[in-house]
Write a protein that holds these residues in place. Structure first.
Motif, PDB file in Angstrom:
ATOM      1  N   THR A 195       0.712  -1.253  -0.165  1.00 32.03           N
ATOM      2  CA  THR A 195       0.095  -0.075  -0.023  1.00 32.03           C
ATOM      3  C   THR A 195       0.749   1.117   0.115  1.00 32.03           C
ATOM      4  O   THR A 195       1.963   1.051   0.499  1.00 32.03           O
ATOM      5  CB  THR A 195      -0.864   0.155   1.285  1.00 32.03           C
ATOM      6  OG1 THR A 195      -1.933   1.299   1.151  1.00 32.03           O
ATOM      7  CG2 THR A 195      -0.255  -0.041   2.467  1.00 32.03           C
ATOM      8  N   ARG A 196       0.373   2.455  -0.498  1.00 30.83           N
ATOM      9  CA  ARG A 196       0.895   3.430  -0.515  1.00 30.83           C
ATOM     10  C   ARG A 196       1.075   4.634   0.448  1.00 30.83           C
ATOM     11  O   ARG A 196       1.330   5.375   0.623  1.00 30.83           O
ATOM     12  CB  ARG A 196       0.692   4.437  -1.884  1.00 30.83           C
ATOM     13  CG  ARG A 196       1.061   3.609  -3.126  1.00 30.83           C
ATOM     14  CD  ARG A 196       0.909   4.430  -4.437  1.00 30.83           C
ATOM     15  NE  ARG A 196      -0.455   4.814  -4.655  1.00 30.83           N
ATOM     16  CZ  ARG A 196      -1.391   4.082  -5.235  1.00 30.83           C
ATOM     17  NH1 ARG A 196      -1.047   2.969  -5.885  1.00 30.83           N
ATOM     18  NH2 ARG A 196      -2.516   4.472  -5.491  1.00 30.83           N
ATOM     19  N   ASN A 197      -0.182   4.225   1.369  1.00 31.26           N
ATOM     20  CA  ASN A 197      -0.269   5.091   2.509  1.00 31.26           C
ATOM     21  C   ASN A 197      -1.418   4.449   3.551  1.00 31.26           C
ATOM     22  O   ASN A 197      -1.413   3.163   3.589  1.00 31.26           O
ATOM     23  CB  ASN A 197      -1.395   6.340   1.868  1.00 31.26           C
ATOM     24  CG  ASN A 197      -2.666   5.988   1.224  1.00 31.26           C
ATOM     25  OD1 ASN A 197      -3.293   4.823   1.569  1.00 31.26           O
ATOM     26  ND2 ASN A 197      -2.994   6.460   0.150  1.00 31.26           N
ATOM     27  N   THR A 198      -1.857   5.042   4.459  1.00 33.69           N
ATOM     28  CA  THR A 198      -2.597   4.493   5.724  1.00 33.69           C
ATOM     29  C   THR A 198      -3.792   3.980   5.506  1.00 33.69           C
ATOM     30  O   THR A 198      -4.279   3.112   6.201  1.00 33.69           O
ATOM     31  CB  THR A 198      -2.807   5.702   6.818  1.00 33.69           C
ATOM     32  OG1 THR A 198      -1.577   6.573   6.902  1.00 33.69           O
ATOM     33  CG2 THR A 198      -3.242   5.020   7.978  1.00 33.69           C
ATOM     34  N   ALA A 199      -4.463   4.364   4.365  1.00 33.20           N
ATOM     35  CA  ALA A 199      -5.804   3.712   3.665  1.00 33.20           C
ATOM     36  C   ALA A 199      -5.597   2.009   3.708  1.00 33.20           C
ATOM     37  O   ALA A 199      -6.318   1.409   4.307  1.00 33.20           O
ATOM     38  CB  ALA A 199      -5.902   4.033   2.407  1.00 33.20           C
ATOM     39  N   GLY A 200      -4.372   1.598   3.190  1.00 28.92           N
ATOM     40  CA  GLY A 200      -4.151   0.291   3.110  1.00 28.92           C
ATOM     41  C   GLY A 200      -4.056  -0.358   4.485  1.00 28.92           C
ATOM     42  O   GLY A 200      -4.364  -1.477   4.532  1.00 28.92           O
ATOM     43  N   LEU A 201      -3.333   0.233   5.272  1.00 23.97           N
ATOM     44  CA  LEU A 201      -3.148  -0.409   6.544  1.00 23.97           C
ATOM     45  C   LEU A 201      -4.435  -0.471   7.377  1.00 23.97           C
ATOM     46  O   LEU A 201      -4.558  -1.494   8.112  1.00 23.97           O
ATOM     47  CB  LEU A 201      -2.038   0.724   7.292  1.00 23.97           C
ATOM     48  CG  LEU A 201      -0.673   0.878   6.731  1.00 23.97           C
ATOM     49  CD1 LEU A 201       0.247   1.643   7.737  1.00 23.97           C
ATOM     50  CD2 LEU A 201       0.089  -0.450   6.457  1.00 23.97           C
TER      51      LEU A 201
END
Length: 214
Positions: A195-201
């Motif tokens: 993931t590229r940002n917190t969204a995926g986390l």
């Protein structure tokens, strides 16, 4: 099985009446209270202690995280679902980080609304199709042939704090490590999970039930 107790909070009478009408058609749901303001929502949640609190984003704004944390204060194991006409990733992330279990849109049909509330009452998370699509858009986890790499114990600890809304400095202090080390863990997490940002986390943590317990 006992009926699921639901509180509906929406600033607008017409909108709230529409939601109530749909919920009344769900046999296993029971609307125990309704609210049209932030103070009433907080008061009723503490008094009635519903299984699920369905809240309009219009009522929760502008400080969504503060609003949700007030609802969940006092050891209240409240399951919160937000509903919105449309929203953005930042708003969804803020809600999830603060402890919301679901995020739906007003285009959600009756059956999906009922299913979502039941899932949340049972301890799962629930997102309407458009919201799930937004959360998938920034992560390789959306592709069927890719699998995340295993996480270390420390990486799981860091991710739980990230999802709960802590800054790198706060995480460093809690874990007795340097902010730079936290950033390294954050970078490794994103790389391992694709993931590229917190969204995926956030999405991964929800699916794997890695969010902190209520």
């Amino acid at each position: 099985m006992d009926a699921i107790q639901v509180l509906v909070a929406d600033r607008y009478d017409i909108s709230r009446a529409g939601i109530l009408s749909l919920l009344q058609q769900c046999g296993s749901l029971n609307v125990v209270a309704e609210a049209s303001s932030v103070p009433d929502t907080i008061r009723l949640c503490r008094e009635v202690r519903p299984d699920v609190c369905l809240v309009s984003i219009h009522l929760a704004r502008p400080t969504i995280r503060e609003f949700i944390r007030k609802l969940k204060s006092g050891n209240n194991p409240l399951n919160i679902v937000l509903i919105s006409q449309k929203s953005d990733l930042e708003t969804i992330h803020d809600a999830v980080k603060a402890g919301a279990r679901g995020f739906l849109t007003y285009s959600t049909d009756r059956m999906d609304l009922c299913k979502a509330i039941k899932k949340v009452a049972e301890g799962s998370s629930a997102f309407s199709a458009p919201v799930s699509k937004w959360l998938h858009s920034d992560s390789k986890l959306a592709t069927g042939g890719w699998r995340p790499k295993p996480l270390t114990r420390r990486e799981r600890e860091v991710m739980k704090f990230i999802v709960d809304g802590y800054t790198s400095q706060e995480i460093a202090e809690l874990l007795c490590i340097s902010p730079r080390t936290v950033e390294t863990h954050r970078s490794n997490l994103m790389q391992k999970l694709g993931t590229r940002n917190t969204a995926g986390l956030v999405r991964y943590a929800l699916e794997q039930k890695l969010t902190p317990p209520d």
